[in-house]
Scaffold this active site. Structure first.
Site, PDB file in Angstrom:
ATOM      1  N   ARG A  12       0.826  -1.219   0.000  1.00 22.02           N
ATOM      2  CA  ARG A  12       0.000   0.000   0.000  1.00 22.02           C
ATOM      3  C   ARG A  12       0.854   1.260   0.000  1.00 22.02           C
ATOM      4  O   ARG A  12       0.671   2.168  -0.822  1.00 22.02           O
ATOM      5  CB  ARG A  12      -0.922  -0.005   1.234  1.00 22.02           C
ATOM      6  N   THR A  98       7.541   0.225  10.342  1.00 23.98           N
ATOM      7  CA  THR A  98       7.554   0.183  11.806  1.00 23.98           C
ATOM      8  C   THR A  98       7.881  -1.231  12.291  1.00 23.98           C
ATOM      9  O   THR A  98       7.958  -2.163  11.495  1.00 23.98           O
ATOM     10  CB  THR A  98       6.182   0.624  12.351  1.00 23.98           C
ATOM     11  N   PRO A 123       8.467   7.125  12.456  1.00 26.02           N
ATOM     12  CA  PRO A 123       7.312   6.273  12.780  1.00 26.02           C
ATOM     13  C   PRO A 123       6.051   6.760  12.084  1.00 26.02           C
ATOM     14  O   PRO A 123       5.146   5.980  11.828  1.00 26.02           O
ATOM     15  CB  PRO A 123       7.166   6.420  14.300  1.00 26.02           C
ATOM     16  N   ASN A 124       6.022   8.069  11.773  1.00 20.60           N
ATOM     17  CA  ASN A 124       4.857   8.591  11.062  1.00 20.60           C
ATOM     18  C   ASN A 124       5.279   9.806  10.231  1.00 20.60           C
ATOM     19  O   ASN A 124       5.898  10.728  10.753  1.00 20.60           O
ATOM     20  CB  ASN A 124       3.759   8.989  12.058  1.00 20.60           C
ATOM     21  N   HIS A 152      -6.178   1.288  13.414  1.00 24.91           N
ATOM     22  CA  HIS A 152      -5.644   1.065  12.067  1.00 24.91           C
ATOM     23  C   HIS A 152      -6.500   0.082  11.280  1.00 24.91           C
ATOM     24  O   HIS A 152      -7.300  -0.658  11.860  1.00 24.91           O
ATOM     25  CB  HIS A 152      -4.208   0.531  12.148  1.00 24.91           C
ATOM     26  N   LYS A 156      -2.779  -4.467   9.185  1.00 32.62           N
ATOM     27  CA  LYS A 156      -1.525  -4.064   9.840  1.00 32.62           C
ATOM     28  C   LYS A 156      -0.912  -5.240  10.595  1.00 32.62           C
ATOM     29  O   LYS A 156      -1.614  -5.986  11.289  1.00 32.62           O
ATOM     30  CB  LYS A 156      -1.809  -2.893  10.786  1.00 32.62           C
TER      31      LYS A 156
HETATM   32  N1  LIG Z   1       5.906   5.943   8.805  1.00 40.21           N
HETATM   33  C1  LIG Z   1       4.721   6.144   8.240  1.00 40.21           C
HETATM   34  O1  LIG Z   1       4.261   7.286   8.064  1.00 40.21           O
HETATM   35  C2  LIG Z   1       3.933   4.961   7.787  1.00 40.21           C
HETATM   36  C3  LIG Z   1       4.426   3.723   8.016  1.00 40.21           C
HETATM   37  N2  LIG Z   1       3.756   2.618   7.586  1.00 40.21           N
HETATM   38  C4  LIG Z   1       4.441   1.354   7.788  1.00 40.21           C
HETATM   39  O2  LIG Z   1       4.961   0.938   6.532  1.00 40.21           O
HETATM   40  C5  LIG Z   1       5.027  -0.494   6.490  1.00 40.21           C
HETATM   41  C6  LIG Z   1       4.329  -0.986   5.227  1.00 40.21           C
HETATM   42  O3  LIG Z   1       2.963  -0.706   5.325  1.00 40.21           O
HETATM   43  P1  LIG Z   1       1.946  -1.112   4.152  1.00 40.21           P
HETATM   44  O4  LIG Z   1       2.390  -0.518   2.885  1.00 40.21           O
HETATM   45  O5  LIG Z   1       0.592  -0.830   4.661  1.00 40.21           O
HETATM   46  O6  LIG Z   1       2.198  -2.701   4.122  1.00 40.21           O
HETATM   47  P2  LIG Z   1       1.981  -3.718   2.900  1.00 40.21           P
HETATM   48  O7  LIG Z   1       1.913  -5.079   3.512  1.00 40.21           O
HETATM   49  O8  LIG Z   1       0.860  -3.249   2.044  1.00 40.21           O
HETATM   50  O9  LIG Z   1       3.323  -3.576   2.040  1.00 40.21           O
HETATM   51  C7  LIG Z   1       4.564  -4.079   2.395  1.00 40.21           C
HETATM   52  C8  LIG Z   1       5.204  -4.621   1.140  1.00 40.21           C
HETATM   53  O10 LIG Z   1       6.571  -4.925   1.403  1.00 40.21           O
HETATM   54  C9  LIG Z   1       6.829  -6.216   0.865  1.00 40.21           C
HETATM   55  N3  LIG Z   1       8.009  -6.818   1.478  1.00 40.21           N
HETATM   56  C10 LIG Z   1       8.080  -7.806   2.397  1.00 40.21           C
HETATM   57  N4  LIG Z   1       9.366  -8.087   2.670  1.00 40.21           N
HETATM   58  C11 LIG Z   1      10.117  -7.262   1.913  1.00 40.21           C
HETATM   59  C12 LIG Z   1      11.507  -7.082   1.717  1.00 40.21           C
HETATM   60  N5  LIG Z   1      12.417  -7.837   2.358  1.00 40.21           N
HETATM   61  N6  LIG Z   1      11.929  -6.139   0.853  1.00 40.21           N
HETATM   62  C13 LIG Z   1      11.052  -5.395   0.145  1.00 40.21           C
HETATM   63  N7  LIG Z   1       9.720  -5.533   0.264  1.00 40.21           N
HETATM   64  C14 LIG Z   1       9.255  -6.443   1.132  1.00 40.21           C
HETATM   65  C15 LIG Z   1       5.542  -6.956   1.101  1.00 40.21           C
HETATM   66  O11 LIG Z   1       5.478  -8.146   0.348  1.00 40.21           O
HETATM   67  P3  LIG Z   1       4.597  -9.389   0.944  1.00 40.21           P
HETATM   68  O12 LIG Z   1       3.203  -8.899   1.046  1.00 40.21           O
HETATM   69  O13 LIG Z   1       4.813 -10.460  -0.072  1.00 40.21           O
HETATM   70  O14 LIG Z   1       5.191  -9.717   2.294  1.00 40.21           O
HETATM   71  C16 LIG Z   1       4.545  -5.906   0.650  1.00 40.21           C
HETATM   72  O15 LIG Z   1       4.415  -5.881  -0.751  1.00 40.21           O
HETATM   73  C17 LIG Z   1       4.398  -0.975   7.803  1.00 40.21           C
HETATM   74  O16 LIG Z   1       5.417  -1.233   8.744  1.00 40.21           O
HETATM   75  C18 LIG Z   1       3.573   0.221   8.273  1.00 40.21           C
HETATM   76  O17 LIG Z   1       3.429   0.251   9.672  1.00 40.21           O
HETATM   77  C19 LIG Z   1       2.564   2.713   6.949  1.00 40.21           C
HETATM   78  C20 LIG Z   1       1.989   3.933   6.728  1.00 40.21           C
HETATM   79  C21 LIG Z   1       2.642   5.172   7.129  1.00 40.21           C
HETATM   80  O1  LIG Z   2       0.563   0.469   9.200  1.00 36.60           O
HETATM   81  C1  LIG Z   2       0.131   1.624   8.979  1.00 36.60           C
HETATM   82  O2  LIG Z   2      -0.790   1.850   8.203  1.00 36.60           O
HETATM   83  C2  LIG Z   2       0.778   2.750   9.674  1.00 36.60           C
HETATM   84  N1  LIG Z   2       1.860   2.527  10.343  1.00 36.60           N
HETATM   85  C3  LIG Z   2       2.612   3.476  11.067  1.00 36.60           C
HETATM   86  C4  LIG Z   2       2.603   3.139  12.541  1.00 36.60           C
HETATM   87  O3  LIG Z   2       2.740   1.959  12.883  1.00 36.60           O
HETATM   88  O4  LIG Z   2       2.490   4.056  13.364  1.00 36.60           O
HETATM   89  C5  LIG Z   2       2.228   4.898  10.746  1.00 36.60           C
HETATM   90  C6  LIG Z   2       0.763   5.101  10.511  1.00 36.60           C
HETATM   91  O5  LIG Z   2       0.127   4.974  11.727  1.00 36.60           O
HETATM   92  C7  LIG Z   2       0.230   4.114   9.491  1.00 36.60           C
END
Ligand SMILES: NC(=O)C1=CN([C@@H]2O[C@H](COP(=O)(O)OP(=O)(O)OC[C@H]3O[C@@H](n4cnc5c(N)ncnc54)[C@H](OP(=O)(O)O)[C@@H]3O)[C@@H](O)[C@H]2O)C=CC1
Ligand SMILES: O=C(O)C1=N[C@H](C(=O)O)C[C@H](O)C1
Length: 262
Positions: A12, A98, A123-124, A152, A156
């Site tokens: 995503r 995260t 983290p965000n 969330h 997640k």
């Molecule tokens: N800091 C911020 O502002 C935000 C942080 N996040 C964080 O970002 C992370 C991802 O969230 P989200 O996009 O919703 O998760 P998703 O599960 O949608 O996406 C993660 C992707 O990474 C892939 N992946 C797994 N292992 C690896 C690897 N070794 N190298 C590269 N890609 C890999 C997954 O594949 P597969 O599905 O096959 O495992 C998947 O396609 C989470 O930890 C979330 O908490 C999210 C939103 C905002």
């Molecule tokens: O997994 C998410 O979606 C998000 N992850 C981050 C977190 O663990 O705080 C940031 C945001 O909340 C979205």
């Protein structure tokens, strides 16, 4: 032009970040990485038609000279190895993933310092969340009784959220550890009081339809304060990611928290 690689592009956030990099006039997408990718170039996906950058499915295939910045939105189990790889190969990490332990973050900070590589773990990336954390820290000086509720989407992987843990850490900097609630309280259903960080309780809600939301509740004698932020759309994180990509190479250490580079 900043040359950027996006790890987790099939997810995503990785998908949204890939579009942001493509659309940004100062950035060039030079590669995308995801272990489940089978295509050779990104343009093989209809939504990225004409964007013929290489797709990597193994980290070892990424050459050190490929990129200036590594955006990571992957998974709690892969982020440490990814960021280590980026730093070792002279690529500045911008990390949204995260779920890393404090020890893992410390090790990466040491490595970045030794290699003089600038990086950011946030983290965000949403400004509403960054402000919520700052306001909550300020309020905790006057309201030491606090509980955190994070909400969330139900895909997640990690709980509590990185934002909730960071909120608790920031509050703990200004608040003495404190056991809250009745000292005799007893959970009749395990987990009823949530996680416990230095006496602060953190509750995690997972529901379809939600994106990312957090409430910090303060209670005191005859009054209460609630601070809340809502991320309704993943595009809300992108201005923070873009600032980080633009600035991260100006540093020679791995910073934690978007507020340090705003
Ligand atoms: N800091 C911020 O502002 C935000 C942080 N996040 C964080 O970002 C992370 C991802 O969230 P989200 O996009 O919703 O998760 P998703 O599960 O949608 O996406 C993660 C992707 O990474 C892939 N992946 C797994 N292992 C690896 C690897 N070794 N190298 C590269 N890609 C890999 C997954 O594949 P597969 O599905 O096959 O495992 C998947 O396609 C989470 O930890 C979330 O908490 C999210 C939103 C905002
Ligand atoms: O997994 C998410 O979606 C998000 N992850 C981050 C977190 O663990 O705080 C940031 C945001 O909340 C979205």
């Amino acid at each position: 032009m900043k040359k950027v690689i996006v790890a987790g592009f099939k997810g995503r956030m990785g998908n949204t970040a890939s579009h942001m990099v493509i659309d940004h006039k100062d950035f060039e997408l030079v590669g995308v990485f995801d272990p489940r990718a089978t295509e050779k170039t990104l343009g093989e996906n209809l939504e990225f038609k004409g964007i013929d950058v290489p797709v990597y499915s193994k980290v070892a295939d990424i050459a050190s000279s490929t990129a200036d910045v590594w955006i990571d939105f992957t998974s709690p189990t892969s982020v440490y190895e990814n960021v280590k790889f980026a730093i070792e190969n002279g690529i500045s990490p911008v990390v949204g993933t995260t779920g890393m332990t404090d020890e893992q973050v410390n090790e990466l900070q040491k490595l970045a310092k030794a290699k003089k590589i600038g990086g950011l773990i946030a983290p965000n990336f949403g400004i509403s969340a960054v402000l919520l954390m700052q306001f909550a820290q300020q309020a905790a000086k006057y309201f030491p009784n606090v509980e955190i509720i994070e909400m969330h989407h139900d895909n997640k992987l990690d709980a509590p959220s990185g934002t909730a843990i960071n909120t608790a850490k920031l509050i703990a900097e200004v608040r003495a550890p404190k056991q809250q609630g009745n000292p005799q309280e007893k959970e009749t259903l395990a987990g009823a009081r949530g996680a416990n960080y230095e006496g602060m309780h953190i509750h995690s809600v997972r529901l379809p339809g939600y994106v990312a939301h957090e409430q910090v509740l303060f209670g005191s004698e005859g009054e209460a304060l609630t601070i809340r932020q809502d991320s309704f759309d993943r595009s809300s994180f992108m201005s923070g990611v873009a600032v980080a990509v633009a600035k991260v190479q100006d540093y020679d250490e791995l910073l934690v928290g978007l507020e340090h580079i705003l």
